[in-house]
Design an enzyme around this catalytic site. Structure first.
Site, PDB file in Angstrom:
ATOM      1  CB  VAL A 199     -37.180   1.429 -11.622  1.00  0.00           C
ATOM      2  CG1 VAL A 199     -36.971   1.313 -10.056  1.00  0.00           C
ATOM      3  CG2 VAL A 199     -37.794   2.688 -12.006  1.00  0.00           C
ATOM      4  CG  ASP A 200     -36.295  -4.044 -13.003  1.00  0.00           C
ATOM      5  OD1 ASP A 200     -36.224  -4.397 -11.879  1.00  0.00           O
ATOM      6  OD2 ASP A 200     -37.258  -4.130 -13.689  1.00  0.00           O
ATOM      7  CB  VAL A 201     -31.008  -0.313 -15.372  1.00  0.00           C
ATOM      8  CG1 VAL A 201     -29.589   0.050 -15.382  1.00  0.00           C
ATOM      9  CG2 VAL A 201     -31.620  -1.121 -16.561  1.00  0.00           C
ATOM     10  N   GLY A 255     -30.393  -2.584  -9.892  1.00  0.00           N
ATOM     11  CA  GLY A 255     -29.166  -3.294 -10.128  1.00  0.00           C
ATOM     12  C   GLY A 255     -27.890  -2.781  -9.692  1.00  0.00           C
TER      13      GLY A 255
END
Length: 405
Positions: free
Chosen positions: A185-187, A190
């Site tokens: 989810v972070d990727v 980003g």
């Protein structure tokens, strides 16, 4: 593996880039920590943006997320998203540190931050405080759950995977919900931040005005759920965990061979015909239970048993070779190391080794996945030590180069 010494990478192998990067001359003040923000700023830095990573005296949280560490003692988590940047320390609790941070922000074309809503405002570093002095500023704010009702919630990837529905559809049917093996989810967030920043820059080219770009982990995940979210909206029914199987296609999962699992991704009747022919059971293609995809989905359990009876005669690697030659998408379940080797064998140059021309430090990195034919990504700086570039300023803005004259 591919290597580069203070030079860019292009095509299938790093080589010297004769042209400036497409984002050369853009200045990025990166106040973000952990993963989503640093991933976004690294993507910009790979294509030539000048990134100053503004850190507290304690540094980015991931500096202490060890082990593992590289040969220089730097945490590999931090290293994975912080190449091509310079690190400066600004203690926002002091007058001097805050003044320095403000100066960096006002000199930048882009500010990226992922503090909880209200923190940057408290320091006078939020978009509303800066835009009056820099109307052309592109300001990217990354949060976990937005700046309204979820402003107080901490934005950790595991938490968002849980409350955002991803864990509910991940894992075996008879197991507990599971997270994905990386902070996906972070990727994705980003990447969304990069898209938003580039869109805002394109608008600035036309209007001369910057704007605030807002992305959050929950919205990014919901968008990334694609067909699972769409089916929920259309039917009102929540999708269930199916292990490695697919809700709409069969056989599209891992099946057991003599020595382990094999991924088979059959998406057409033609591929299914080829699959059963290679397995030595061509009559399955005419079986009413498996004649088309909808029937195969309805009878997936029976189909799995029949396919695994045949697959048990050979290894996963053997079947992968035979099926791929017949046009059936298939592959053994690789380790990360094996996946990197596969990409190298396919000529994708997945790894670059950066040697910092100033310090001599080296760092192996996974290459930027975006390949531009004229202005490729470059790799010039290893992930910085904390405060390694204290006192640094942005490079001067480049003057436009005349062409066609």
């Amino acid at each position: 593996m591919s290597t580069t010494t203070d030079t860019p990478a292009s095509g299938t192998a790093p080589e010297q880039n004769p042209m400036p990067g497409p984002l050369e001359g853009l200045r990025v003040a990166d106040f973000s920590r952990v993963l989503a923000g640093p991933f976004a700023s690294m993507m910009l830095a790979d294509f030539g943006a000048d990134v100053l990573k503004v850190e507290s005296p304690a540094g980015d949280d991931t500096r202490s997320w060890v082990p593992p560490v590289d040969e220089h003692g730097v945490g590999t988590y931090f290293s994975s998203v912080n190449r091509n940047k310079r690190s400066v320390v600004c203690d926002l609790r002091t007058e001097e540190g805050l003044a320095r941070a403000l100066a960096i922000a006002l000199e930048a074309d882009i500010v990226i931050e992922n503090f909880r809503p209200g923190v940057m405002q408290r320091f006078g570093l939020d978009y509303a405080s800066l835009v009056g002095r820099r109307p052309d500023l592109v300001y990217c704010s990354i949060t976990g759950f937005g700046s309204t009702g979820g402003a107080h919630l901490p934005g950790y990837d595991l938490l968002v995977q849980a409350v955002g529905g991803l864990m509910s559809v991940t894992g075996a049917q008879d197991s507990e919900p599971s997270k994905v093996g990386v902070a996906l989810v972070d990727v994705v967030t980003g990447q969304n931040a990069v898209v938003g920043i580039l869109a805002a820059l394109r608008s600035r080219d036309a209007t001369g005005r910057g704007q605030c770009v807002e992305v959050n982990l929950l919205s990014s995940l919901l968008s990334g759920l694609v067909n699972q979210a769409s089916s929920t909206l259309a039917t009102g029914e929540a999708p269930q965990r199916m292990g490695n199987a697919h809700p709409s296609i069969a056989p599209y999962e891992t099946l057991l061979t003599s020595d382990g699992p094999l991924a088979i991704a059959v998406g057409t009747d033609k591929q299914f015909d080829a699959l059963v022919r290679v397995l030595g059971v061509p009559d399955l293609a005419a079986d009413p239970r498996f004649r088309d995809n909808s029937q195969r989905v309805a009878h997936r359990d029976a189909l799995k048993v029949l396919l695994e009876e045949q697959l048990g005669a050979r290894s996963a690697a053997d079947w992968a070779q035979l099926l791929s030659a017949a046009g059936v998408p298939a592959g053994k379940v690789n380790s990360v190391a094996e996946a990197l080797t596969l990409a190298e064998d396919l000529g994708l140059a997945p790894v670059v080794e950066i040697t910092d021309s100033t310090t001599g430090r080296t760092s192996q990195q996974v290459a930027n996945p975006i390949r531009l034919s004229e202005t490729p990504a470059s790799y010039t700086r290893v992930p910085p030590l904390l405060g390694e570039h204290d006192g640094a300023t942005f490079a001067p803005h480049l003057q436009p180069t005349a062409t066609g004259k």
